[in-house]
Structures are given as structure tokens and as C-alpha cells.
Design a protein around this motif. Structure first.
Motif, mmCIF file in Angstrom:
data_model
loop_
_atom_site.group_PDB
_atom_site.id
_atom_site.type_symbol
_atom_site.label_atom_id
_atom_site.label_comp_id
_atom_site.label_asym_id
_atom_site.label_seq_id
_atom_site.Cartn_x
_atom_site.Cartn_y
_atom_site.Cartn_z
ATOM 1 N N LEU A 31 11.075 -0.947 10.659
ATOM 2 C CA LEU A 31 9.990 -1.925 10.547
ATOM 3 C C LEU A 31 8.639 -1.235 10.404
ATOM 4 O O LEU A 31 7.789 -1.653 9.609
ATOM 5 N N LEU A 32 8.429 -0.163 11.172
ATOM 6 C CA LEU A 32 7.169 0.578 11.067
ATOM 7 C C LEU A 32 7.023 1.209 9.689
ATOM 8 O O LEU A 32 5.936 1.196 9.095
ATOM 9 N N ALA A 33 8.127 1.766 9.167
ATOM 10 C CA ALA A 33 8.079 2.367 7.829
ATOM 11 C C ALA A 33 7.795 1.305 6.774
ATOM 12 O O ALA A 33 7.031 1.530 5.829
ATOM 13 N N LYS A 34 8.404 0.121 6.941
ATOM 14 C CA LYS A 34 8.179 -0.968 5.987
ATOM 15 C C LYS A 34 6.718 -1.425 6.019
ATOM 16 O O LYS A 34 6.109 -1.677 4.976
ATOM 17 N N ALA A 35 6.151 -1.518 7.234
ATOM 18 C CA ALA A 35 4.750 -1.936 7.360
ATOM 19 C C ALA A 35 3.816 -0.916 6.720
ATOM 20 O O ALA A 35 2.845 -1.272 6.050
ATOM 21 N N ALA A 36 4.124 0.382 6.921
ATOM 22 C CA ALA A 36 3.291 1.431 6.324
ATOM 23 C C ALA A 36 3.361 1.374 4.803
ATOM 24 O O ALA A 36 2.347 1.519 4.111
ATOM 25 N N ARG B 120 4.028 -1.266 3.006
ATOM 26 C CA ARG B 120 3.323 -2.471 2.558
ATOM 27 C C ARG B 120 1.813 -2.230 2.530
ATOM 28 O O ARG B 120 1.123 -2.637 1.593
ATOM 29 N N GLU B 121 1.296 -1.553 3.560
ATOM 30 C CA GLU B 121 -0.135 -1.253 3.596
ATOM 31 C C GLU B 121 -0.524 -0.333 2.445
ATOM 32 O O GLU B 121 -1.585 -0.496 1.833
ATOM 33 N N ALA B 122 0.347 0.648 2.156
ATOM 34 C CA ALA B 122 0.052 1.563 1.049
ATOM 35 C C ALA B 122 0.026 0.811 -0.277
ATOM 36 O O ALA B 122 -0.844 1.040 -1.123
ATOM 37 N N THR B 123 0.977 -0.115 -0.457
ATOM 38 C CA THR B 123 1.022 -0.902 -1.690
ATOM 39 C C THR B 123 -0.213 -1.779 -1.821
ATOM 40 O O THR B 123 -0.804 -1.897 -2.900
ATOM 41 N N GLU B 124 -0.612 -2.400 -0.705
ATOM 42 C CA GLU B 124 -1.815 -3.232 -0.737
ATOM 43 C C GLU B 124 -3.043 -2.391 -1.052
ATOM 44 O O GLU B 124 -3.946 -2.828 -1.769
ATOM 45 N N GLY B 125 -3.065 -1.150 -0.506
ATOM 46 C CA GLY B 125 -4.182 -0.257 -0.806
ATOM 47 C C GLY B 125 -4.237 0.103 -2.278
ATOM 48 O O GLY B 125 -5.307 0.144 -2.886
ATOM 49 N N GLU B 126 -3.045 0.350 -2.875
ATOM 50 C CA GLU B 126 -3.000 0.651 -4.304
ATOM 51 C C GLU B 126 -3.457 -0.547 -5.121
ATOM 52 O O GLU B 126 -4.160 -0.403 -6.123
ATOM 53 N N GLY B 127 -3.044 -1.741 -4.684
ATOM 54 C CA GLY B 127 -3.461 -2.946 -5.399
ATOM 55 C C GLY B 127 -4.966 -3.133 -5.356
ATOM 56 O O GLY B 127 -5.588 -3.498 -6.361
ATOM 57 N N GLU B 128 -5.571 -2.850 -4.202
ATOM 58 C CA GLU B 128 -7.024 -2.967 -4.080
ATOM 59 C C GLU B 128 -7.720 -1.924 -4.940
ATOM 60 O O GLU B 128 -8.751 -2.200 -5.563
ATOM 61 N N ALA B 129 -7.138 -0.700 -4.988
ATOM 62 C CA ALA B 129 -7.723 0.350 -5.821
ATOM 63 C C ALA B 129 -7.667 -0.040 -7.298
ATOM 64 O O ALA B 129 -8.625 0.180 -8.049
ATOM 65 N N GLU B 130 -6.536 -0.635 -7.714
ATOM 66 C CA GLU B 130 -6.417 -1.084 -9.101
ATOM 67 C C GLU B 130 -7.414 -2.197 -9.404
ATOM 68 O O GLU B 130 -8.018 -2.226 -10.482
ATOM 69 N N ALA B 131 -7.583 -3.107 -8.447
ATOM 70 C CA ALA B 131 -8.543 -4.195 -8.647
ATOM 71 C C ALA B 131 -9.962 -3.653 -8.753
ATOM 72 O O ALA B 131 -10.751 -4.102 -9.588
#
Length: 203
Positions: free
Chosen positions: A84-89, A91-102
Motif C-alpha cells: 500500500l505504501l509503495a502504491k501510494a508513493a 500514485r504521488e509520483a504519477t500525480e507529480g508528473e501530471g502536474e509537471a506536464e500541465a
């Protein structure tokens, strides 16, 4: 006499007490729950690796046999928590990449808007005037007009800063007159717009 009445009362209440005990036992059984670790996403219960509390019958007859869940143990809980901790990390990394792309998309849109403004100002009247001393022997400018000279005049006359490479000028201008110089600004096809330049005699 009093003892007989008390004993009689207890005897009369025995069926009621027994019924209450049975009712409590039935309530506890009906509301009993067990903890299981989900091994797959189960609608209404949770996502994989989460701990869910369900009725024993549901765990025994459905979730565990269908490999949708497993009974908890200290070791299994620890492994599920790590996942679960790995999945949360992740997900946060993916959201960070999405924000960087935006953010990158917003910056690109701002650059395109700026380039549009620069292009409008460059192609708007009046033309860029470059003055040169007349060489009386040849009738030509004493010094030719280079891209760098035109860029300097653009900065002075229109308060714009562009790179010399934005002007498609194969060789310096060595004649007086009016010229349409193709522009190459990012976001526009090369030569799709021109800069009007007039080379005049310096009085």
C-alpha cells in the motif's frame, strides 16, 4: 415464607432469563465480523491490500474461495502495508508528473502567445528603416546592412528583442531600397511572414 416467595420468583423468571441469553448469543453471532486482507479490488469493500471487516460466512463461502481475500496474519498485514505504501508513493509520483506536464503545457502556451504578439508587432507598420551613407562612386551604401544591423534597429524602433537567426537573410543588403525579409519565428512556418525593411540614404 419470604424465602419461598423469592425462590418461586426465580423459578418463574428462568424461562425469561434463558430467552434473553439466547437472544444475546444470537445477536453476537449475527453481528460477528472477521478481518480479511483483500487480494483484489472488491466493490463496496475496498482496494487490493486493504483490510476489510466482513461476516464470517462471506469470508468463508465467497471471498477466500474466490481468492478475493485472505485471512489476516501479522506477516500478511506487514506485506500488505508495504504494498500500500509503495502504491501510494507511485500514485504521488504519477500525480507529480501530471502536474509537471500541465505546467509545461501552460509555459508552452504562454510562449506561443508571446510569439504571436512578437509576430504582429514585427509585421505591423511602419517598416524598419535602416540608414546608410551613400558611396558616391558606386551609388551603393558605404556599408552593407547585416542581420545584426536590422535586429539592432528592431530593438530601437519597436522595442523588441529577437535573435538574428529569426531573419532569413542569405547575404547582407548592399543596395538602397525596400525589402521583404522572411521571418522564422517559433510556431510559424519559415517565411510565412515577412519583415518590411527600407534602406535609406543618410542625409
Amino acid at each position: 415464607m419470604l424465602l419461598r416467595r423469592c425462590a418461586r420468583s426465580l423459578i418463574d423468571d428462568l424461562p425469561s432469563l434463558a430467552a434473553q441469553r439466547v437472544a444475546r448469543r444470537g445477536w453476537k453471532k449475527a453481528n460477528r465480523r472477521v478481518d480479511v486482507i483483500l487480494t483484489a479490488d472488491v466493490p463496496g469493500l475496498g482496494e487490493r491490500d486493504e483490510i476489510a471487516r466482513v461476516r464470517p460466512g462471506r469470508a468463508r463461502n465467497h471471498l477466500v474461495p474466490e481468492r478475493l481475500a485472505t485471512y489476516v496474519s501479522e506477516e500478511k498485514v506487514a506485506r500488505a502495508r508495504e504494498r500500500l505504501l509503495a502504491k501510494a508513493a507511485a500514485r504521488e509520483a504519477t500525480e507529480g508528473e501530471g502536474e509537471a506536464e500541465a505546467q509545461s503545457a501552460r509555459e508552452e502556451a504562454a510562449r506561443e502567445k508571446e510569439n504571436e504578439t512578437v509576430m504582429r508587432m514585427l509585421t505591423a507598420e511602419p517598416a524598419i528603416a535602416v540608414k546608410r551613407i551613400l558611396d558616391k562612386k558606386t551609388g551603393k551604401p558605404l556599408r552593407p546592412v547585416t542581420r545584426e544591423n536590422i535586429v539592432d534597429e528592431i530593438r530601437r524602433q519597436k522595442q523588441l528583442q529577437i535573435a538574428p537567426a529569426s531573419l532569413v537573410l542569405e547575404r547582407p543588403i548592399d543596395q538602397f531600397g525596400q525589402y521583404d525579409i522572411p521571418l522564422w519565428i517559433r510556431g510559424h512556418a519559415r517565411g510565412s511572414h515577412v519583415l518590411n525593411v527600407i534602406v535609406r540614404k543618410r542625409q
